[in-house]
Structure formats: C-alpha cells, structure tokens
Design an enzyme around this catalytic site. Structure first.
Site, PDB file in Angstrom:
ATOM      1  N   THR A   1      -5.399  -4.730  -7.813  1.00  0.00           N
ATOM      2  CA  THR A   1      -4.345  -3.762  -7.531  1.00  0.00           C
ATOM      3  C   THR A   1      -2.990  -4.442  -7.617  1.00  0.00           C
ATOM      4  O   THR A   1      -2.867  -5.660  -7.458  1.00  0.00           O
ATOM      5  CB  THR A   1      -4.473  -3.172  -6.117  1.00  0.00           C
ATOM      6  OG1 THR A   1      -4.100  -4.161  -5.147  1.00  0.00           O
ATOM      7  CG2 THR A   1      -5.878  -2.678  -5.830  1.00  0.00           C
ATOM      8  N   ASP A   2      -1.960  -3.659  -7.874  1.00  0.00           N
ATOM      9  CA  ASP A   2      -0.613  -4.155  -7.660  1.00  0.00           C
ATOM     10  C   ASP A   2      -0.407  -4.283  -6.147  1.00  0.00           C
ATOM     11  O   ASP A   2      -1.268  -3.877  -5.352  1.00  0.00           O
ATOM     12  CB  ASP A   2       0.413  -3.212  -8.285  1.00  0.00           C
ATOM     13  CG  ASP A   2       1.710  -3.922  -8.669  1.00  0.00           C
ATOM     14  OD1 ASP A   2       1.979  -5.012  -8.128  1.00  0.00           O
ATOM     15  OD2 ASP A   2       2.469  -3.378  -9.495  1.00  0.00           O
ATOM     16  N   ALA A   3       0.705  -4.829  -5.730  1.00  0.00           N
ATOM     17  CA  ALA A   3       0.944  -5.111  -4.311  1.00  0.00           C
ATOM     18  C   ALA A   3       0.776  -3.854  -3.465  1.00  0.00           C
ATOM     19  O   ALA A   3       1.332  -2.798  -3.768  1.00  0.00           O
ATOM     20  CB  ALA A   3       2.343  -5.688  -4.132  1.00  0.00           C
TER      21      ALA A   3
END
Length: 574
Positions: A291-293
């Site tokens: 995932t992105d942040a």
C-alpha cells in the site's frame, strides 16, 4: 484468488530459496506472520510518528516487522540505523527508500542526478539510466534493498503537482521509455528490488491523495490504451513490487463488478476489484503489492482504521505501509485475521510473497554468513566524482528554455551588469520537503562571480517606485521560483509574498526579464506575462551553475519541454 508462484517471474527462485521460504513460513506464529505484513517508518530527524517510546530493538522483538523505511539522516546515520535493525531482526528486514532522482532519496548527502521531469526534458535515456544507477549504488551502500520508485504515472493533467516532477511523460510511450531506462540503470550492478507506483495511476486529476481520495476518471478503453500499457510493460520486464495508490478507478471497478454504486467505490488499496481481479489476475502480476502510506487521507477517509487495516490485505495488498500506533494497528491486523476478514490462505500468500523477495535477495544467506550488515567503507561511493559528473551532464541536457519571445537572452555582465534578483519561495512549517535555505546565497554568489552586481528585491511591499527610475537602476531582472512542497496543498502554485507584491513581474517591458523555476514545471500559468521562461528542475549548486551558464550564453539550452508547460493558456506562449 491468485496465489503466488515462486518459480515464475518475477521471483524465479531456485529450490533452496523456496525451501527456505516454506520452512520459515511454517515456523512463524500468527503474530509473526502479522508483523511481516508491516513496513515501519523509522525517523532520523527526532520526530515520532508511531506514538511509541519503544527502542528499535523492542519494535523488532514485539511487532516482528517485515519491512522498514526511514526518514532523514546523513549516510552515517542511515547506515547505522539499518545495521542496527538487521542485527536484532530474527528474519532479515526488507529496507526501502524513495530514490526517484538518484541517491539523494536515500540520505541527505546522497547525489541528485535528475527528476523524472528532467529526464524527459533531456530527451536522452542515459540521464534516466544514470539516475537509476546512482540510486542503486548509493542506497545499497546504506543497506537498502528496495526502491519505492520509479513513478510510472502519466501526467495528463497539467494542474497535478503531486507527480509534476515525478512523472516521466504525458503519454504511455514516453513513460515506458524513460522508466525502462531508469530501471535498467538501477539493476545494472546490484541485486535489488524495484517498486513502481502508483497503481492504477495518478496524473489524470489535479488533487493529491495525501489529502483526499484520488480518482483516475478514465474510461475502461482509455485506461487500457494508456496506463495498462505501462503496467503490462513492467510486468513483462519482471518488476517485483507495485505500490497501490489511494486512487480509485471507478469506471473499471464498475466494469469488473457492475453491482458497485458510487458509494461503494474504494481506493485501489482497499479494492479487491483493482488489486486481486485486475492487477493480480487479469494483468497476471505475480509479485508483491504494497500500500501507499496509510496515513494518507485517500485511505483514511474510506472507513474506520480498524476496518481498513485488515481490509487492505484482504483486498490483495501484501504489505501495509506504516503504522499509526504500533500496538493498535498490529492488533487491528491480527484481529482482522482472527475474525476472518483476512483468510488463512490470503495471509499465507502475502507472507510467502514477502519471504520470497527476501529469498530472491538471499538475505537469509547473508544473515547466516554475517555479510548482511554494511561496512562503513561502502559509504565512499556516495557523492563520488563519477556521480557528480553525471549530475553535471543531466543539468546540461535537461535545463529547458521554454520561451524567449522578446529575444532577451543572453543576459551578460557587459550589457546587463546591474541585476535585480527576485526570489519567489513558499513557506511550509515542518514540511516533508523544504527548500534549501542556501539557494538564494548560491545564486547571488554565482551571478557575482560572473561580474554582475546583484540587488535582492524585498517582496514584502507593494511599492514599485517610478518606472523610469527603475530602468535607470536596473539592467535586467531575474526571477527565481523556488517553490517546494509536498502534501500540504492539493496544488503548489506561485504565492507572492504579499498582495500585489512588487515581485510580481510588472517589469517585463521595462527591462529584460528572465523567469526560472527550480522545481515545478508549470509556473507559466501564474506568470504568463514573462517572455523568457526556463525550467531548471532543481536547486543544487551544479544546477544553479548550469542555469547561469545558459542564461549568460556560456552554454546552449538543450532541454525540450512537453505541452503541459503551456497550461492550456494561449497567452503563455506570447
């Protein structure tokens, strides 16, 4: 559900490596499996985003993290941290950095080569190749294994500033050309992992998924004819990781699942339709999805954190980027497994993919051999003369003269000795990216070394004075936009120092005027009145010297702009 095949691309593990994966997986407790799903963010700038007073060793022992990223720090600081993590980790930790422009993404003193926008402007794949090569050399010296780059987004919307300088082009073909070159450079000398981002693709709208749900509004046909080509290219070439963006793709999501209504649309990080059905099954991506942040609003605005932490893994993501609170997020994930949100098959598949990358890098062997820790001598590669020459070449090839419609260039000390310098900067308190405080002094020093007399303008006033006096006192005006920012605004535009500031280019017909941007490429939108406009892409001393060389005619402009620079304004071209 698409299960990983460790013998197939991009893993292609041998039997010994597969045996280690399966043996290790079989010995892990449920808690250890859950820990492998997480990337933790370690701070080297004194901040604490994890709400914990635990030592690094305690974090490893209690939460069994599978991956680490870090923020801040000199090369010595970073290497010491990463060696500490590997010393105390039962299973080697995957370490990632954001090295989109060279080694400067790995540590404060790493070498910048060129941003994606600069690579495109240079019109030479060697610049992108060198950016990747230096990224791998300098980050690996620290103990980094994964590059959370390149960005393979397509910058279709000129208003988008979150990927403005990180996008390699405005169409699939250009993005493929330069990202392939970057990855070739990154893989040239090191066994490392590339993670491209941000699936299903940013750059079609102007907003930033750090602050709001990102939306790629393309139709199924248009997405297939653009972003799909980019992802298919990199999957075929064997990219190991993809970062899912907090970006929705509504038309495609509804195409896959016609029962979805607008209220059901989720970012890719939480969408089974996009991660499992489209990416892993239809596009046959056999690697790892991270995932992105997870503190970004594109994710947090979807539902309660207690729900989306495990849902990200259930949807098909394999690793979760960053804790908010270590204990809380760990338990959210663990409870999601115990409650059946994450099935045992899905959990084991995710962990198998994670361990597979560790095996591909032979981290387990290096741990056994005692070669996992990086020696201080490895740091000598950072900032070496060869890399600085690459930086110099990239600046020479990339700096772009967008327009010079009044034929005002070159500006020389013989004809324009008295320079009025205007520095346009933004101020973000505690920003992730901040402008270098030495830039103004470096520019003045460089100009004065050429024989110019430089007066720095005070932009805090509206007072302009008599125009005839201005023409007597000033031979040429140089305006420098040093606008740097990240995730505090949806768009970064020029903000003048005060209302109707005297720094707004009212003087373009009074004296020869040159405007140069040191970062974002679309400032013409806010300064269409200037007649000589340059994109320089960075503020390091090498770039400043090259910029002054070109302004003064010592060196010719070689960079080529894309059409986004005109911001769809006819007056920008005048």
């Amino acid at each position: 559900m698409a299960l990983v095949d460790l013998k197939a691309k991009p893993y292609q593990l041998n039997q010994e490596q597969i045996d280690w994966v399966e043996h290790t997986l079989g010995k892990l407790t449920d808690e250890e499996k859950i820990g492998q799903l997480f990337f933790n963010l370690f701070m080297l700038n004194g901040k604490d985003y994890n709400n914990t007073q635990l030592t690094n060793q305690d974090i490893l022992n209690k939460y069994h993290i599978g991956g680490a990223r870090y923020e801040g720090g000199t090369k010595e600081d970073v290497q010491n941290l990463l060696n500490e993590l590997q010393t105390h980790s039962k299973i080697p930790v995957l370490v990632a950095a954001n090295c989109d422009s060279g080694g400067n993404g790995a540590c404060k003193d790493g070498t910048y080569i060129a941003s994606a926008a600069q690579c495109e402007a240079a019109q030479d794949t060697r610049v992108a190749y060198n950016a990747g090569l230096v990224a791998a050399r300098e980050s690996s010296a620290l103990g980094v294994h994964i590059n959370f780059d390149p960005c393979v987004d397509i910058l279709q919307n000129w208003r988008n500033t979150i990927v403005n300088t990180r996008a390699y082009g405005t169409n699939a073909e250009t993005v493929i050309k330069y990202t392939n070159a970057y990855i070739d450079g990154f893989n040239a000398e090191r066994d490392m992992i590339t993670c491209i981002k941000h699936f299903p693709g940013d750059g079609t709208e102007e907003r930033d998924q750090h602050l709001v749900l990102g939306v790629n509004e393309l139709s199924v046909e248009d997405w297939n004819n653009s972003f799909r080509k980019v992802y298919e290219n990199h999957i075929e070439r064997g990219v190991q990781m993809m970062m899912a963006g907090h970006i929705a793709l509504p038309e495609y999501q509804k195409h896959i699942n016609p029962s979805l209504e607008d209220k059901d649309i989720l970012p890719a990080t939480l969408s089974k339709e996009l991660i499992t059905d489209l990416l892993k099954e239809e596009l046959n991506f056999n690697g790892l999805v991270v995932t992105d942040a997870s503190h970004m609003l594109g994710m947090t605005a979807a539902m309660r954190r207690e729900d989306y932490v495990p849902l990200a893994i259930a949807a098909g993501c394999d690793m979760f980027l960053f804790f908010n609170d270590l204990e809380e997020d760990f338990n959210f994930m663990l409870n999601g497994y115990k409650n059946g949100v994450i099935t045992e098959e899905r959990l084991n598949d995710a962990v198998r993919r994670i361990l597979g990358l560790k095996a591909q890098l032979n981290l387990h062997k290096r741990q056994q051999e005692g070669t996992l820790l990086m020696p201080e001598s490895a740091l000598q590669v950072i900032g070496q003369p060869e890399h600085l020459e690459m930086q110099k070449e990239a600046a020479d090839l990339g700096i772009t003269l967008v327009k010079n419609t009044l034929d005002e260039l070159p500006i020389t000390p013989e004809k324009h000795k008295r320079i009025r310098l205007y520095m346009i900067e933004n101020s973000e308190k505690d920003g992730i990216y901040q402008s270098d405080s030495t830039v103004t002094a470096n520019i003045i020093k460089e100009l004065e070394s050429r024989g110019f007399e430089v007066t720095l303008n005070d932009g805090s006033t509206r007072v302009k004075g008599k125009t005839l006096d201005y023409r007597k006192e000033v031979d040429a005006a140089i305006v420098i936009a040093n606008i740097v920012g990240y995730a505090a605004q949806n768009n970064y535009r020029i903000q003048w120092s005060t209302a109707m500031s005297n720094e707004i280019p009212w003087f373009v017909y009074e004296v020869p005027t040159v405007f140069a941007s040191l970062n974002f490429t679309t400032h013409l939108h806010d300064a269409t009145m200037v007649k000589a406009y340059i994109n320089a892409y960075h503020s390091n001393p090498t770039t400043i010297k090259a910029l002054v060389d070109k302004i003064t005619g010592v060196s010719e402009f070689k960079g080529v702009p894309n059409d986004n620079v005109w911001t769809e304004k006819w007056q920008a071209k005048l």
